[in-house]
Design an enzyme around this catalytic site. Sequence first.
Site, PDB file in Angstrom:
ATOM      1  N   LEU A 202       0.875  -1.184   0.000  1.00  0.00           N
ATOM      2  CA  LEU A 202       0.000   0.000   0.000  1.00  0.00           C
ATOM      3  C   LEU A 202       0.906   1.226   0.000  1.00  0.00           C
ATOM      4  O   LEU A 202       1.692   1.396   0.930  1.00  0.00           O
ATOM      5  CB  LEU A 202      -0.798  -0.045   1.311  1.00  0.00           C
ATOM      6  CG  LEU A 202      -2.131   0.655   1.444  1.00  0.00           C
ATOM      7  CD1 LEU A 202      -3.105   0.149   0.397  1.00  0.00           C
ATOM      8  CD2 LEU A 202      -2.694   0.390   2.840  1.00  0.00           C
ATOM      9  N   HIS A 203       0.877   2.024  -1.052  1.00  0.00           N
ATOM     10  CA  HIS A 203       1.754   3.198  -0.997  1.00  0.00           C
ATOM     11  C   HIS A 203       1.208   4.423  -1.735  1.00  0.00           C
ATOM     12  O   HIS A 203       1.762   5.506  -1.620  1.00  0.00           O
ATOM     13  CB  HIS A 203       3.140   2.867  -1.574  1.00  0.00           C
ATOM     14  CG  HIS A 203       3.181   2.911  -3.068  1.00  0.00           C
ATOM     15  ND1 HIS A 203       2.749   1.853  -3.833  1.00  0.00           N
ATOM     16  CD2 HIS A 203       3.553   3.879  -3.931  1.00  0.00           C
ATOM     17  CE1 HIS A 203       2.870   2.171  -5.104  1.00  0.00           C
ATOM     18  NE2 HIS A 203       3.353   3.387  -5.203  1.00  0.00           N
ATOM     19  N   ARG A 204       0.129   4.277  -2.508  1.00  0.00           N
ATOM     20  CA  ARG A 204      -0.290   5.423  -3.320  1.00  0.00           C
ATOM     21  C   ARG A 204      -0.889   6.519  -2.452  1.00  0.00           C
ATOM     22  O   ARG A 204      -1.613   6.253  -1.500  1.00  0.00           O
ATOM     23  CB  ARG A 204      -1.301   4.996  -4.373  1.00  0.00           C
ATOM     24  CG  ARG A 204      -0.635   4.237  -5.448  1.00  0.00           C
ATOM     25  CD  ARG A 204      -1.414   4.211  -6.726  1.00  0.00           C
ATOM     26  NE  ARG A 204      -0.704   3.357  -7.643  1.00  0.00           N
ATOM     27  CZ  ARG A 204       0.278   3.769  -8.438  1.00  0.00           C
ATOM     28  NH1 ARG A 204       0.617   5.046  -8.483  1.00  0.00           N
ATOM     29  NH2 ARG A 204       0.913   2.925  -9.200  1.00  0.00           N
ATOM     30  N   ARG A 235       6.507   5.648   2.638  1.00  0.00           N
ATOM     31  CA  ARG A 235       5.374   6.592   2.686  1.00  0.00           C
ATOM     32  C   ARG A 235       4.291   6.063   3.627  1.00  0.00           C
ATOM     33  O   ARG A 235       3.706   6.821   4.401  1.00  0.00           O
ATOM     34  CB  ARG A 235       4.778   6.780   1.287  1.00  0.00           C
ATOM     35  CG  ARG A 235       3.527   7.647   1.277  1.00  0.00           C
ATOM     36  CD  ARG A 235       2.776   7.515  -0.039  1.00  0.00           C
ATOM     37  NE  ARG A 235       3.347   8.292  -1.119  1.00  0.00           N
ATOM     38  CZ  ARG A 235       3.121   9.595  -1.321  1.00  0.00           C
ATOM     39  NH1 ARG A 235       2.350  10.280  -0.501  1.00  0.00           N
ATOM     40  NH2 ARG A 235       3.652  10.214  -2.337  1.00  0.00           N
ATOM     41  N   ASP A 276      -2.078  -1.655  -4.154  1.00  0.00           N
ATOM     42  CA  ASP A 276      -2.441  -0.508  -4.991  1.00  0.00           C
ATOM     43  C   ASP A 276      -1.300  -0.199  -5.970  1.00  0.00           C
ATOM     44  O   ASP A 276      -1.300   0.840  -6.616  1.00  0.00           O
ATOM     45  CB  ASP A 276      -2.801   0.718  -4.148  1.00  0.00           C
ATOM     46  CG  ASP A 276      -1.661   1.192  -3.258  1.00  0.00           C
ATOM     47  OD1 ASP A 276      -0.559   0.603  -3.308  1.00  0.00           O
ATOM     48  OD2 ASP A 276      -1.876   2.156  -2.500  1.00  0.00           O
TER      49      ASP A 276
END
Length: 363
Positions: A202-204, A235, A276
Amino acid sequence: MSVVGARPQFVKLAAVAAAFGNTEHHHTIVHTGQHYDADLSDVFFTGLSIPEPHVHLSIGSGTHGVQTGTILAALDPVIAAARPEWVLVYGDTNSTLAGALSAAKQHIPVAHLEAGLRSFNRRMPEEHNRVLTDHAADLLLAPTEEAVHHLAAEGLADRVVLTGDVMVDVCLRIRDKVLRDKATAAPPAALNAQEPYLFATLHRAENTDHPDRLAALVDALAGLPVPVVLAAHPRLLARAEDFGIKLDNGSLHISRPLPYAELIRTVLGSRGVITDSGGLQKEAFLLERVCTTLRTETEWPETLRGGWNTLVPDPREPGSQAWLDTVLRPAPRSSRGMPYGDGKAAPRVVRALEDHARGSQAR
Ligand code: UD1
């Protein structure tokens, strides 16, 4: 000259650098430093045997304007001094756009690898980068037929070459190596035993940068009845800490970002992927694992055919049973075809650059 700066670009660079290695061309690598953690950068250069960058700009983090602008300013003298025959930019990051702009303004031909992808979501920073880079570039190296159609619809058909996806070249090579070494493989470090697990990333910005959204996604993962190995991008760690969201929670097992071979091994060992990431949707597809994508759209719609990939914009929406049924669904029986090419895209990229070089006979 290849301009790269972020993790997914290093994977693609591995294929391109190897293809250039089989030619007489001089291939220069410029690393912008957009990704600077060793886990996001160095391990890819060593693990995928990519030559050391000739130039490292050490730009680091910043707002989009600062990051893009700083890379642009730092690249100008590098490109001016080298005056390469081509500047090759990759994908959709701020490094991509800055590389394309610096070269275009100095009248150096620009080629965009992974051209023509569209999410049609203009709130994504990656979408701005893709569209602007495609329109600035002289040669558009498209990974799929779908990408070719998007470029044609924007009036860019005469600059397009369909090469296939260079990520397939790397993914299949490393898959074969991982399968050969299988006997010595241990379960993912984040797990204690050889148990069925899901693999997640998950990083967006649209998922990590809003406290309610991030808390809901973490809850949905933590509440699953099987272990979930979450390889945490910096992030994600930073935002979770800012918002006071505990990641090491329920079914979640947090690991550092994985080196590429470890990522492939972890996907192969999993019963499915939740992500994502653009690249990971495709890696799951190529490795025959079902993927659940936590987004409203995908740039890789081929993965959706036959149900190999499913979009879940909000895990709370369908209700917890439907969420569970989706992430734990069995692999479809349908054939996947080869929408991303045959694993020989990088030599085609090199040929396209040769054929379209200024003054070349082919043009
Ligand atoms: C970038 C790309 C995205 C790509 C992703 C792959 C843009 C706009 N986004 O997103 O398209 O899918 O890379 O990972 O270019 N950070 C670190 N260490 C690092 C890198 C980042 O701590 O080595 C942290 C910083 O706090 C930074 C944040 O992560 O502010 C976001 O980094 P950034 O480079 O802006 O974007 P990514 O989320 O990595």
